[in-house]
Design a protein around this motif. Structure first.
Motif, PDB file in Angstrom:
ATOM      1  N   SER A 226       9.733   0.814  -7.903  1.00 15.26           N
ATOM      2  CA  SER A 226       9.106  -0.158  -6.400  1.00 15.26           C
ATOM      3  C   SER A 226       8.613   1.201  -5.580  1.00 15.26           C
ATOM      4  CB  SER A 226      10.372  -0.830  -6.034  1.00 15.26           C
ATOM      5  OG  SER A 226      11.432   0.274  -5.375  1.00 15.26           O
TER       6      SER A 226
ATOM      7  N   GLU B 152       5.044   1.659  -6.316  1.00 19.41           N
ATOM      8  CA  GLU B 152       4.307   0.705  -6.106  1.00 19.41           C
ATOM      9  C   GLU B 152       4.035   0.614  -4.574  1.00 19.41           C
ATOM     10  OE1 GLU B 152       6.201  -2.932  -7.528  1.00 19.41           O
ATOM     11  OE2 GLU B 152       6.219  -2.408  -9.505  1.00 19.41           O
ATOM     12  N   HIS B 153       4.840   1.263  -3.837  1.00 20.99           N
ATOM     13  CA  HIS B 153       4.455   1.339  -2.293  1.00 20.99           C
ATOM     14  C   HIS B 153       4.044   2.433  -1.954  1.00 20.99           C
ATOM     15  CE1 HIS B 153       7.538  -1.914  -2.319  1.00 20.99           C
ATOM     16  NE2 HIS B 153       7.260  -2.437  -1.292  1.00 20.99           N
TER      17      HIS B 153
ATOM     18  N   CYS C   1       4.754   5.754  -2.787  1.00 19.38           N
ATOM     19  CA  CYS C   1       5.439   6.822  -2.076  1.00 19.38           C
ATOM     20  C   CYS C   1       5.680   8.026  -3.429  1.00 19.38           C
ATOM     21  CB  CYS C   1       7.043   6.198  -1.811  1.00 19.38           C
ATOM     22  SG  CYS C   1       7.165   5.262  -0.709  1.00 19.38           S
TER      23      CYS C   1
ATOM     24  N   GLY D   8      10.663  -1.194   4.396  1.00 22.01           N
ATOM     25  CA  GLY D   8       9.789  -0.025   4.613  1.00 22.01           C
ATOM     26  C   GLY D   8      10.504   1.478   4.876  1.00 22.01           C
TER      27      GLY D   8
ATOM     28  N   TYR E 106      11.534   3.774   3.108  1.00 20.81           N
ATOM     29  CA  TYR E 106      11.761   4.540   1.896  1.00 20.81           C
ATOM     30  C   TYR E 106      12.536   5.874   1.570  1.00 20.81           C
ATOM     31  CZ  TYR E 106       7.722   1.353   1.973  1.00 20.81           C
ATOM     32  OH  TYR E 106       7.000   0.197   2.030  1.00 20.81           O
TER      33      TYR E 106
END
Length: 460
Positions: A23, A26-27, A29, A424, A426
């Protein structure tokens, strides 16, 4: 970073941490994952970072991430490193890295990895030679089939497989044949993919008729082969004959794919009527009817099992299928209608956990939360985790996070990290996951405490 820690991570990270780092990819990072892999030697972060960088063509950065892991000699890292080197065009270095060493303890994995890298380098003939020298191992036999798919070497593969398959057919009881009993199936797969499906079908039909005492995979393999090639009449004969059990699922799937729903239903109902313990057939009929949207008809097939205290009970299977269709309230209803005896036996064991999950999925989070909180703290396993999940489902992320922060253990940490990702945050999400040394120490203390609790009091 060492092999022992890396192996521990592979067996203990589980799917949850993999989902977390995926995930984060996908963001966007990747930089965060690269840094975490470098600082903490975290394999899940390294894997995700290498996949993400490779997908973007950033092979040099991917090599910087994977190189320290590959340097340990740990097989999964070595394999990943070889792929990155191939991406860099450094074929010789990739092969040197992955080449098995004398006395390599991971014999199968090492040789398969080496063959796969050879294929990746376009040296398919050499890869086939690697397998050809080691076909006494069933895993090597299947690896040969899988690694060479769509590589234009099917005739060479068949030259290797056919004598072995014929040997197995001639004398299935001899030790070598027992070790390589699936050779006929492997041969069939290569024949089919090379455009010789009729030959594959003929050989598999002969194998089923001969009934050489092989495992039931022979019938299953033949049934699926018939289904893939639209041979429904022959499949029907197989599915209604003495070897029908392993042909039922492929036959029903083939009928369904052809739009012949009534035939599939009639066939399953016939099996149910003719079988003393028809639970498997009832389950398949329920699934078939559910897929057609005939929910109540499906439930009618299996509802007679719902109060059964033994293994034939299909209540939970029905509840899951209803949930997949978004029928959470109906799933809750059939659970609530159970006999007092059944509820007494199963309420704490699984029904209430499933009920809270269904209520959470259907928007009744506050009602479910109230139920959990009304029970004594020691009455519910993972009580705080359950409440936190319900709070998050209800959109109260801050409350859920506050509930999770003080909780020990990796599950609470990963649940917390997942919620922080949703906000958000992360870097904080990764920081709440304990490092490997901390988690290993927690595990050691857990087992030490457990051993002490189970020691008998006093001495001899």
């Amino acid at each position: 970073m060492n092999v022992d820690d890396l192996e521990w991570q592979r067996t203990h990270n589980g799917r949850v941490l993999t989902q977390l780092v995926d995930s984060l990819v996908e963001h966007g990072c990747l930089d965060l994952l690269v840094e975490t892999a470098r600082e903490r030697g975290d394999w899940a972060c390294a894997q995700a970072a290498v996949r993400g960088l490779s997908a973007q063509g950033e092979w040099e950065r991917a090599w910087e991430v994977i190189a320290p892991f590959a340097a340990t000699g740990w097989r999964p890292a070595v394999r990943a490193g070889a792929d990155v080197l191939l991406g860099l065009g450094r074929t010789s270095q990739a092969l040197d890295l992955v080449r098995p060493q004398d006395g390599d303890e991971d014999g199968y994995d090492a040789w398969r990895d080496y063959a796969e890298v050879l294929v990746g380098a376009g040296r398919v003939d050499e890869a086939v030679d690697v397998f050809a020298a080691r076909l006494w191992d069933m895993r090597m036999l299947w690896a040969l089939v899988e690694v060479t798919e769509e590589r234009g070497h099917d005739e060479r593969v068949l030259e290797l497989l056919t004598p072995i398959a014929e040997e197995v057919r001639r004398d299935p009881e001899q030790p070598r044949a027992r070790a390589l009993w699936a050779a006929p199936s492997a041969q069939s797969r290569v024949l089919e993919r090379s455009g010789r499906a009729d030959e594959a079908l003929r050989l598999r039909a002969e194998d089923v008729v001969a009934d050489r005492g092989w495992p039931s995979d022979t019938v299953d393999d033949y049934a699926k082969l018939l289904a893939r090639h639209g041979r429904l009449e022959e499949l029907r004969e197989l599915a209604t004959g003495p070897a029908r059990y392993n042909a039922v699922r492929p036959y029903v799937a083939a009928l369904e794919a052809a739009g012949r729903f009534d035939e599939a239903e009639d066939y399953l109902r016939g099996l149910i009527a003719a079988t003393p313990y028809p639970g498997n057939y009832e389950s398949r009929l329920m699934e078939l009817l559910m897929r057609q949207g005939r929910t109540e008809d499906a439930l009618q097939v299996v509802e007679h099992t719902f109060d059964d205290l033994y293994d034939g009970n299909l209540l939970q299977a029905a509840m899951i299928l209803l949930a997949e269709q978004g029928r959470h309230d109906r799933a809750l209803e059939i659970a609530a209608q159970r006999s007092p005896e059944y509820l007494t036996e199963n309420e704490k064991f699984w029904i209430r956990d499933n009920r809270w999950w269904l209520m959470g999925e259907s928007g009744r989070c506050r009602e479910a939360t109230a139920e959990v909180e009304a029970l004594p703290e020691g009455e519910v396993d993972d009580r705080e985790l359950t409440i936190a999940w319900l709070l998050a489902q209800d959109g109260r992320l801050d409350d859920a996070i506050a509930r999770l922060r003080p909780l020990p253990g990796i599950r609470a940490a990963t649940d917390l990290a997942g919620l922080l990702v949703r906000q958000g945050k992360y870097a904080e999400a990764l920081s709440v996951i304990p490092d490997v040394a901390t988690r290993r120490e927690e595990e050691r203390r857990f087992w030490t405490d457990r051993a002490q609790q189970t020691e008998p009091a006093g001495g001899l």
